[in-house]
Design a protein around this motif. Sequence first.
Motif, short mmCIF file in Angstrom:
data_model
loop_
_atom_site.label_atom_id
_atom_site.label_comp_id
_atom_site.label_asym_id
_atom_site.label_seq_id
_atom_site.Cartn_x
_atom_site.Cartn_y
_atom_site.Cartn_z
N ASP A 17 0.40 -1.29 -0.33
CA ASP A 17 -0.17 0.03 0.00
C ASP A 17 0.71 1.21 -0.08
O ASP A 17 1.71 1.26 -0.19
CB ASP A 17 -1.04 0.11 1.11
CG ASP A 17 -0.12 -0.37 2.27
OD1 ASP A 17 1.10 0.05 2.54
OD2 ASP A 17 -0.63 -0.59 3.65
N GLY A 18 0.38 2.69 0.52
CA GLY A 18 1.01 3.48 -0.07
C GLY A 18 2.14 3.86 1.57
O GLY A 18 3.37 4.25 1.27
N GLU A 19 1.94 3.27 2.62
CA GLU A 19 3.61 2.91 3.53
C GLU A 19 4.31 1.88 3.13
O GLU A 19 5.55 2.48 2.87
CB GLU A 19 2.34 2.59 4.88
CG GLU A 19 3.54 2.78 5.87
CD GLU A 19 2.80 1.96 7.13
OE1 GLU A 19 3.58 1.25 7.79
OE2 GLU A 19 1.06 2.13 7.04
N GLN A 20 3.75 1.16 2.35
CA GLN A 20 5.34 0.30 2.26
C GLN A 20 5.57 0.57 0.90
O GLN A 20 6.60 0.83 0.68
CB GLN A 20 4.64 -1.35 1.36
CG GLN A 20 4.02 -2.39 2.70
CD GLN A 20 5.30 -2.71 3.41
OE1 GLN A 20 5.64 -2.51 4.92
NE2 GLN A 20 5.79 -3.29 2.50
N ASN A 78 8.54 -4.28 -4.06
CA ASN A 78 7.24 -4.21 -4.35
C ASN A 78 7.48 -5.45 -5.98
O ASN A 78 9.06 -5.28 -6.63
CB ASN A 78 7.15 -2.86 -5.93
CG ASN A 78 5.89 -3.54 -6.64
OD1 ASN A 78 6.00 -3.68 -7.60
ND2 ASN A 78 4.40 -2.83 -6.36
N ALA A 79 7.54 -6.50 -6.30
CA ALA A 79 7.35 -7.56 -6.97
C ALA A 79 7.86 -7.13 -8.37
O ALA A 79 8.80 -7.99 -8.60
CB ALA A 79 6.54 -8.56 -7.12
N TYR A 80 6.96 -6.23 -9.31
CA TYR A 80 7.72 -6.07 -9.94
C TYR A 80 9.05 -5.74 -10.32
O TYR A 80 9.67 -6.09 -10.69
CB TYR A 80 6.07 -4.88 -10.82
CG TYR A 80 4.81 -5.73 -10.79
CD1 TYR A 80 5.24 -6.41 -12.02
CD2 TYR A 80 4.75 -5.60 -10.63
CE1 TYR A 80 3.71 -6.96 -11.87
CE2 TYR A 80 2.76 -5.84 -9.85
CZ TYR A 80 2.77 -7.36 -10.89
OH TYR A 80 1.65 -7.48 -11.35
N TYR A 81 9.17 -4.77 -9.10
CA TYR A 81 11.01 -4.39 -9.85
C TYR A 81 11.80 -5.55 -8.94
O TYR A 81 13.09 -5.82 -8.84
CB TYR A 81 10.93 -3.17 -7.98
CG TYR A 81 10.22 -1.74 -8.76
CD1 TYR A 81 10.37 -1.60 -9.94
CD2 TYR A 81 9.62 -0.88 -8.30
CE1 TYR A 81 9.35 -0.08 -10.17
CE2 TYR A 81 8.56 -0.70 -8.23
CZ TYR A 81 8.40 0.87 -10.26
OH TYR A 81 7.95 1.17 -10.33
N LEU A 82 11.64 -5.93 -7.74
CA LEU A 82 11.93 -7.09 -7.54
C LEU A 82 12.09 -8.05 -8.05
O LEU A 82 13.38 -8.71 -8.31
CB LEU A 82 11.43 -8.03 -5.98
CG LEU A 82 11.58 -7.21 -5.24
CD1 LEU A 82 10.76 -7.58 -3.72
CD2 LEU A 82 12.15 -6.56 -4.62
N ALA A 83 11.56 -8.58 -9.55
CA ALA A 83 11.98 -9.26 -10.67
C ALA A 83 13.06 -8.34 -11.45
O ALA A 83 13.73 -9.53 -12.22
CB ALA A 83 10.60 -9.43 -10.92
N LYS A 84 13.48 -8.05 -11.29
CA LYS A 84 15.01 -6.69 -12.46
C LYS A 84 16.20 -7.10 -11.32
O LYS A 84 17.05 -7.41 -11.52
CB LYS A 84 14.96 -5.06 -12.49
CG LYS A 84 13.33 -5.29 -13.16
CD LYS A 84 13.44 -3.37 -13.30
CE LYS A 84 12.06 -3.69 -13.99
NZ LYS A 84 11.74 -3.84 -15.47
#
Length: 117
Positions: A17-20, A78-84
């Motif tokens: 969420d926004g906090e994360q 975030n999973a999408y950035y972690l994929a990088k």
Amino acid sequence: MSTTSARQPVPGTTIFDGEQARKGYALNKMCYSFNDAANRKAFVADEDGYCAKFGLNAQQRDAIRHRNVLELIEAGGNAYYLAKFAGIFGLDMQDIGAQQTGLTKEQFKAKLLAARG
């Protein structure tokens, strides 16, 4: 039902969420930088220095060292950035999903196929 109603927590799940997002800004910014091959090379050459360049906190640095997706998500990733990030080590989204579910990659793939019907 209102779209702003409180979400029910899912046990063992970190809601992004926004906090994360605020918590993980530096981590996600660093992972986004891995779109550039030169940045991936710089990270591999000096992991601690590269993390410091982006201002990662101790929790984020530990999660990076552990290569643990659940720790990275808890640290604001975030999973999408972690994929990088995972791609540097030859991992794909199925590897990440397997880590998140505690399954092997083959078990995770079988679960996905079974869910298709």
